[in-house]
Design an enzyme around this catalytic site. Structure first.
Site, PDB file in Angstrom:
ATOM      1  N   GLY A 270     -64.989 -33.894   4.985  1.00 31.72           N
ATOM      2  CA  GLY A 270     -64.586 -32.627   5.626  1.00 31.72           C
ATOM      3  C   GLY A 270     -63.397 -32.830   6.545  1.00 31.72           C
ATOM      4  O   GLY A 270     -62.717 -33.852   6.467  1.00 31.72           O
ATOM      5  N   ASN A 271     -63.116 -31.851   7.374  1.00 31.26           N
ATOM      6  CA  ASN A 271     -62.056 -32.010   8.367  1.00 31.26           C
ATOM      7  C   ASN A 271     -62.439 -31.267   9.640  1.00 31.26           C
ATOM      8  O   ASN A 271     -63.459 -30.595   9.688  1.00 31.26           O
ATOM      9  CB  ASN A 271     -60.701 -31.543   7.806  1.00 31.26           C
ATOM     10  CG  ASN A 271     -60.728 -30.081   7.411  1.00 31.26           C
ATOM     11  OD1 ASN A 271     -60.885 -29.207   8.247  1.00 31.26           O
ATOM     12  ND2 ASN A 271     -60.596 -29.811   6.117  1.00 31.26           N
TER      13      ASN A 271
END
Ligand code: CTP
Length: 413
Positions: A224-225
């Site tokens: 993810g980020n």
């Protein structure tokens, strides 16, 4: 319940909208009338001129003196003042008002409004007012959910009245349920929205992508980020406040959409976001792609938790470029806006993306600018347009940046 009056503050751009506005507050007889004192105080603080009209019954719940002091104007209750015979004209009150907000509105007053009954000054003013009307119902839960009340509220809605839904909680009767008047700050926001309405946005539909995407590796892990979704959600609130319908395709975030004009389609992965966008873009007049979409996803997703076995190589494959796909689907009537978050060669990269994704304009934020980027509440942007123009903006709150972006979109609509 404790209300912190200082909390009742609009976002700064709402405050400007309230300056000098004439707001008529109608108070009917309900225990929530004490909260209207906070509402009036807040509206006056935002720079509005406030007048109050009360029913006889409302005087049992809050004194005219309190509301006159807070609004800085005499209170109107009767058609004429019995002391000096002075006439209170419902017509001139209606003409004076830029917005008429009735809070609290009892089941009885709502029923009368729906049926055109005109047996007090508050109601005759409603019937003659030409301005937008906001109603904040307050009553016991059974009265609120009764078919008759709901039908009356729907009738008012259909006539263009903004209903600020009652909230769940403890009621004056001691019962718990939906019927409490919305908090003063929620009502104040609904009034602010009315002054924000823009003819260019009303009736338009805008699709917005926001947040990160999560690319699953196995049942318990993902790539993810750090995107919080705050910028995208602020844009959605701004669009909705101006009267647009918003389709928000959102990755997993903590922020919540508040405005009733925002329909959220929750997604997790880039592929899910792509599918939701392909299905919804044809319904939209414009799309604003703020999501921080993962560029790569695991080539295979393990059905079972991956065990620790020493060194490991994870094979990745590219995701769909959603903005570019929208650029291909875009018709001559649609607009497409992209974002670029860059760490280097900012302008050149933004210009490349503008062209490659067939965007009308691109919003650049550089991670080199302090206060810009993921997680924070501020942003500093430059907008590059396909016609070659570009505009650099100051560091601002994401709420104010959203207003700048929506202003730019309005220029194109
Ligand atoms: N975008 C998208 N789908 C992707 C990647 C990006 O819709 N798979 C959109 C973003 O929402 C943004 C714009 O494209 O509006 C630019 O995103 P960015 O991550 O800056 O660019 P990329 O095209 O991914 O290029 P790179 O990561 O190489 O800079």
């Amino acid at each position: 319940m404790i209300i912190n009056a200082e909390k009742i503050i609009f976002a700064s751009n709402n405050m400007e909208n309230m300056q000098g506005k004439h707001i008529l507050v109608g108070v009917t007889g309900g225990i929530a009338a004490y909260k209207t004192a906070y509402l009036i105080r807040s509206l006056v603080k935002q720079g509005a001129e406030v007048r109050v009209v009360m029913t006889e019954m409302a005087k049992q719940f809050i004194t005219p003196l309190t509301l006159a002091t807070l609004s800085k104007n005499p209170i109107a209750v009767d058609f004429f003042d019995p002391e000096n015979g002075q006439w209170n004209s419902h017509v001139s009150l209606g003409i004076w008002s830029d917005c008429y907000v009735i809070a609290p509105a009892t089941a009885n007053s709502i029923a009368k409004m729906a049926n055109g009954v005109a047996d007090n000054l508050l109601l005759t003013t409603y019937l003659s007012a030409k301005c937008p009307v906001v109603v904040a119902p307050a009553m016991d839960l059974d009265m609120y959910r009764h078919e008759a009340t709901q039908k009356n509220l729907q009738l008012l809605r259909d006539r263009g009245v903004t209903i600020v839904e009652a909230e769940d909680g403890e009621l004056a009767s001691g019962l718990v349920g939906k019927g409490r008047m919305a908090e003063p700050e929620t009502i104040a926001e609904a009034i602010g929205d009315i002054f924000k309405k823009s003819p260019r946005m009303e009736g338009k539909t805008v699709m917005v992508t926001a947040g990160p995407t999560y690319e699953k590796m196995d049942p318990v892990r993902f790539i993810g980020n750090y995107s919080s979704g705050k910028m995208g959600y602020a844009i959605c609130e701004e669009l909705a406040a101006r009267g647009a319908k918003v389709i928000l395709v959102s990755g997993p975030v903590k922020v919540k959409a508040r405005h009733k004009n925002i329909r959220v389609i929750p997604v997790e992965s880039a592929h899910e976001m792509y599918e939701a966008c392909v299905a919804n873009f044809p319904l939209a007049d414009a799309a604003i792609m703020t999501a921080a979409v993962a560029d790569y996803t695991p080539a295979t997703k393990a059905d079972q938790k991956i065990k620790r076995v020493g060194d490991m190589t994870l094979e990745l494959k590219p995701t769909e470029d959603i903005a570019a796909a929208m650029g291909t689907m875009k018709t001559a009537k649609q607009l497409l806006v992209g974002f670029a978050l860059e760490t280097n060669d900012e302008e050149a990269n933004a210009a490349k993306k503008l062209q490659k994704k067939n965007l009308d304009f691109i919003v650049l934020n550089s991670l080199n600018d302090k206060g810009a980027g993921f997680g924070v509440d501020t942003n500093k942007i430059t907008i590059f347009e396909s016609n070659g123009r570009h505009t650099a903006y100051e560091l601002k709150s994401k709420v104010d940046v959203a207003a700048d972006i929506v202003d730019k979109l309005e220029e194109y609509l």
